[in-house]
Design a protein around this motif. Structure first.
Motif, PDB file in Angstrom:
ATOM      1  N   ARG A 152      33.086   5.135  64.706  1.00 17.00           N
ATOM      2  CA  ARG A 152      34.288   5.950  64.542  1.00 17.00           C
ATOM      3  C   ARG A 152      34.856   6.269  65.908  1.00 17.00           C
ATOM      4  O   ARG A 152      34.148   6.769  66.780  1.00 17.00           O
ATOM      5  CB  ARG A 152      33.953   7.257  63.805  1.00 17.00           C
ATOM      6  CG  ARG A 152      35.166   8.150  63.527  1.00 17.00           C
ATOM      7  CD  ARG A 152      34.742   9.448  62.835  1.00 17.00           C
ATOM      8  NE  ARG A 152      33.839  10.225  63.673  1.00 17.00           N
ATOM      9  CZ  ARG A 152      34.249  11.046  64.644  1.00 17.00           C
ATOM     10  NH1 ARG A 152      35.530  11.155  64.925  1.00 17.00           N
ATOM     11  NH2 ARG A 152      33.368  11.725  65.354  1.00 17.00           N
ATOM     12  N   GLY A 160      36.795   8.248  68.869  1.00 19.99           N
ATOM     13  CA  GLY A 160      36.861   9.672  69.148  1.00 19.99           C
ATOM     14  C   GLY A 160      38.278  10.209  69.198  1.00 19.99           C
ATOM     15  O   GLY A 160      39.256   9.457  69.316  1.00 19.99           O
ATOM     16  N   SER A 172      21.932   5.169  67.681  1.00 19.75           N
ATOM     17  CA  SER A 172      23.194   5.810  67.338  1.00 19.75           C
ATOM     18  C   SER A 172      23.342   7.103  68.147  1.00 19.75           C
ATOM     19  O   SER A 172      22.416   7.903  68.236  1.00 19.75           O
ATOM     20  CB  SER A 172      23.225   6.125  65.834  1.00 19.75           C
ATOM     21  OG  SER A 172      24.402   6.819  65.493  1.00 19.75           O
ATOM     22  N   ALA A 196      26.740   9.859  69.978  1.00 14.63           N
ATOM     23  CA  ALA A 196      28.163  10.187  70.081  1.00 14.63           C
ATOM     24  C   ALA A 196      28.515  10.493  71.530  1.00 14.63           C
ATOM     25  O   ALA A 196      27.669  10.927  72.317  1.00 14.63           O
ATOM     26  CB  ALA A 196      28.513  11.374  69.188  1.00 14.63           C
ATOM     27  N   THR A 197      29.787  10.265  71.873  1.00 13.71           N
ATOM     28  CA  THR A 197      30.248  10.547  73.240  1.00 13.71           C
ATOM     29  C   THR A 197      30.947  11.897  73.322  1.00 13.71           C
ATOM     30  O   THR A 197      31.619  12.175  74.315  1.00 13.71           O
ATOM     31  CB  THR A 197      31.204   9.439  73.714  1.00 13.71           C
ATOM     32  OG1 THR A 197      32.372   9.436  72.875  1.00 13.71           O
ATOM     33  CG2 THR A 197      30.536   8.072  73.645  1.00 13.71           C
ATOM     34  N   SER A 198      30.789  12.735  72.323  1.00 20.32           N
ATOM     35  CA  SER A 198      31.468  14.035  72.297  1.00 20.32           C
ATOM     36  C   SER A 198      30.819  15.015  73.282  1.00 20.32           C
ATOM     37  O   SER A 198      29.680  14.828  73.722  1.00 20.32           O
ATOM     38  CB  SER A 198      31.420  14.614  70.884  1.00 20.32           C
ATOM     39  OG  SER A 198      30.077  14.823  70.490  1.00 20.32           O
ATOM     40  N   ALA A 201      27.736  16.694  71.800  1.00 17.64           N
ATOM     41  CA  ALA A 201      26.526  15.861  71.787  1.00 17.64           C
ATOM     42  C   ALA A 201      25.901  15.743  73.164  1.00 17.64           C
ATOM     43  O   ALA A 201      24.805  15.185  73.308  1.00 17.64           O
ATOM     44  CB  ALA A 201      26.834  14.470  71.235  1.00 17.64           C
ATOM     45  N   SER A 232      33.648   9.586  70.284  1.00 16.97           N
ATOM     46  CA  SER A 232      33.384   8.428  69.427  1.00 16.97           C
ATOM     47  C   SER A 232      31.932   8.429  68.964  1.00 16.97           C
ATOM     48  O   SER A 232      31.043   8.957  69.641  1.00 16.97           O
ATOM     49  CB  SER A 232      33.682   7.128  70.176  1.00 16.97           C
ATOM     50  OG  SER A 232      35.024   7.068  70.593  1.00 16.97           O
ATOM     51  N   GLU A 233      31.713   7.814  67.824  1.00 15.80           N
ATOM     52  CA  GLU A 233      30.363   7.584  67.330  1.00 15.80           C
ATOM     53  C   GLU A 233      30.029   6.108  67.512  1.00 15.80           C
ATOM     54  O   GLU A 233      30.789   5.239  67.086  1.00 15.80           O
ATOM     55  CB  GLU A 233      30.244   7.978  65.854  1.00 15.80           C
ATOM     56  CG  GLU A 233      30.370   9.467  65.599  1.00 15.80           C
ATOM     57  CD  GLU A 233      30.197   9.817  64.135  1.00 15.80           C
ATOM     58  OE1 GLU A 233      29.794   8.916  63.357  1.00 15.80           O
ATOM     59  OE2 GLU A 233      30.454  10.970  63.765  1.00 15.80           O
TER      60      GLU A 233
END
Length: 508
Positions: free
Chosen positions: A267, A269, A335, A337-339, A342, A379-380
């Motif tokens: 997904r 971001g 897996s 995430a780039t958030s 996270a 993004s995931e």
């Protein structure tokens, strides 16, 4: 063939030519005529070079030379600026001074051949006219024609002068018209291929903590034929478009188009990175000036984060009606995430992520790598590292039966015109057929801990005529990803086997 022949046979210059070229040939290899250099490098084998030099410019028309420009410069992109001066004409001399080029330029001219007797060391000199260099060097000495061969005898060629259009270094020359004389800053700006960069990531995965520590490295490559000294370097994550990219150079092939982003983004971001942008591109400045040597790869750190939440994923996608002859290993992926929440919180330029994990002794071991495209913040990602050793899935069609439909569908309609002009209409009909299919997915797990398998059945969408399918039963509730794919998270016990069944009804 000519270049292979010259290297062992000929010295490039003799004493007669040395006076004219001593500055070019004997110069310090680390010396440069470049001034204040700024280089902006893009992802598509393209770079913008800006060079400001202090040059004496005469009043009126004069020629200024800029040595040490890129050997792959795109001359049509040149911009010149100097106070009180305007450009009239420009030339780019890209024929570099080599033994091969020197001999090619000497065709029709007279040179001196110096032969050394290997037994006595005595030198003999003969004047020779160079006739050809195609496939070898052909010369005329007096009344005889001779082919210079690579026979081990010491022979060298002495040239009277260096041809004016051969340069020791790639050189740009411009004719300028100046309203005054004096030394002043003169800047040139041009585009060149041959400079590129990519991102390389090193990620250390801690399975017990469910986290990765990640370092990001910029990898610069320079194949322009020129070293850029003490350059202020800026990297742009993106590939600006190029008009007629394949036509701008007759000396080289255009760079191939950028490939599509590698798979791995689950997904995209929606968070904004805390980095400067120009247009749609992110900027990654190199903190300190650096020398980008020709034919060199250089790495510079730009990312260092710890404790990014991550988990291991076992996954396999199954095609419609797939019957495996034997169990297939599932894919092993990581897996994350780039958030910011996270723990990463930065945009990731396209590159390769290499994963490591510590063994029982605490030594990091390589466990796989995967490519990523330009990745926005938030993004995931699910990046495949390889095939699992202990987890397998075997897909089989357990049962398939035809279901007769009550509805009839018209599949063809056409008109027939007879010889007498009468028209009749014909319609063809056939019953719609449906199928009930039960798929069995057998999963095995040789690990001492339970795992979950991300199982995806794809191939469900057959176009407009086959969208009316349904899931009659499933052992575990699934999630419809889109019209073509449905996903289940199936628990598999430690050191155990799990059979998972799904029944579909469809027109295919």
């Amino acid at each position: 063939m000519v270049s292979q022949l010259f290297s062992p046979l000929f010295s490039p210059l003799g004493s007669a030519a040395s006076a004219q070229t001593s500055s070019a040939v004997l110069a310090d290899p680390d010396a440069t005529a470049q001034g204040d250099v700024s280089v902006t490098i893009y992802n598509n084998n393209q770079a913008l070079v800006q060079d400001v030099r202090q040059l004496p410019i005469a009043q009126g028309r004069s020629r200024i030379e800029f040595p040490d420009v890129s050997a792959q410069i795109r001359p049509e992109t040149l911009s010149f600026a100097a106070a009180g001066a305007g450009i009239v004409e420009q030339n780019f001399d890209f024929d570099l001074l080599t033994p091969t080029k020197l001999m090619e330029k000497a065709i029709g001219q007279t040179i001196t051949l110096v032969r050394t007797n290997p037994a006595t060391g005595t030198e003999t000199r003969e004047r020779a006219v160079v006739l050809s260099t195609a496939g070898g060097v052909v010369v005329q000495i007096g009344d005889r024609i001779e082919v210079l061969r690579d026979d081990g005898l010491p022979v060298r060629a002495v040239f009277d002068r260096v041809p004016p259009n051969l340069r020791a270094r790639p050189t740009l020359s411009v004719m300028v018209d100046s309203v005054r004389s004096g030394t002043r800053p003169a800047s040139i700006r041009y585009l060149t291929p041959g400079l590129g960069w990519s991102a390389d990531y090193v990620a250390l995965f801690d399975e017990a903590k469910g986290a990765i520590d990640m370092q990001g490295w910029v990898t610069l490559t320079n194949n322009t034929g020129t070293t850029f000294h003490n350059a202020d370097t800026l990297l742009v994550a993106g590939s600006p478009g190029q008009a007629n990219a394949g036509n701008y150079s007759r000396r080289r092939m255009a760079a191939p188009p950028s490939p599509p982003p590698p798979p791995g983004m689950v997904r995209p971001g929606t968070e904004t990175a805390n980095r400067e942008q120009v247009g749609d591109f992110y900027l990654y400045p190199i903190a300190e000036r650096t020398t980008i040597a020709n034919a060199q790869t250089k790495q510079v750190s730009f990312l260092d984060v710890q404790g990014v939440a991550a988990r291991r994923v076992y996954a396999r996608s199954i095609d419609w009606l797939q019957n495996d002859e034997r169990p297939q290993a599932v894919s092993s992926a990581l897996s994350f995430a780039t958030s910011r929440s996270a723990g990463l919180g930065d945009a990731l330029p396209a590159g390769t992520v290499r994963f490591y994990q510590r063994d029982a002794q605490g030594t990091p071991q390589f466990i796989g790598e995967s490519g990523i495209g330009h990745t926005p913040v938030g993004s995931e990602l699910m990046l495949r590292t390889g095939d699992a050793f202990d987890v397998y899935v075997q897909a089989e069609v357990e049962k398939r039966e035809k279901i007769a439909g009550a509805e009839w569908q018209k599949t063809a309609r056409y008109r027939v015109i007879a010889e007498d002009g009468s028209v009749s209409q014909v319609e063809a009909e056939r019953p719609t057929e449906y199928y009930r299919t039960t798929m069995r997915y057998t999963m095995t797990n040789a690990k001492p801990v339970a795992v979950e398998v991300d199982l995806v059945q794809q191939g469900l969408d057959r176009g407009w005529w086959g969208n009316d399918y349904r899931i009659v039963s499933e052992d575990v509730p699934g999630r419809q990803l889109n019209t073509d794919r449905r996903k289940w998270l199936v628990p598999v016990p430690a050191n155990g086997t799990r059979e998972f069944r799904v029944t579909y009804e469809a027109r295919y």
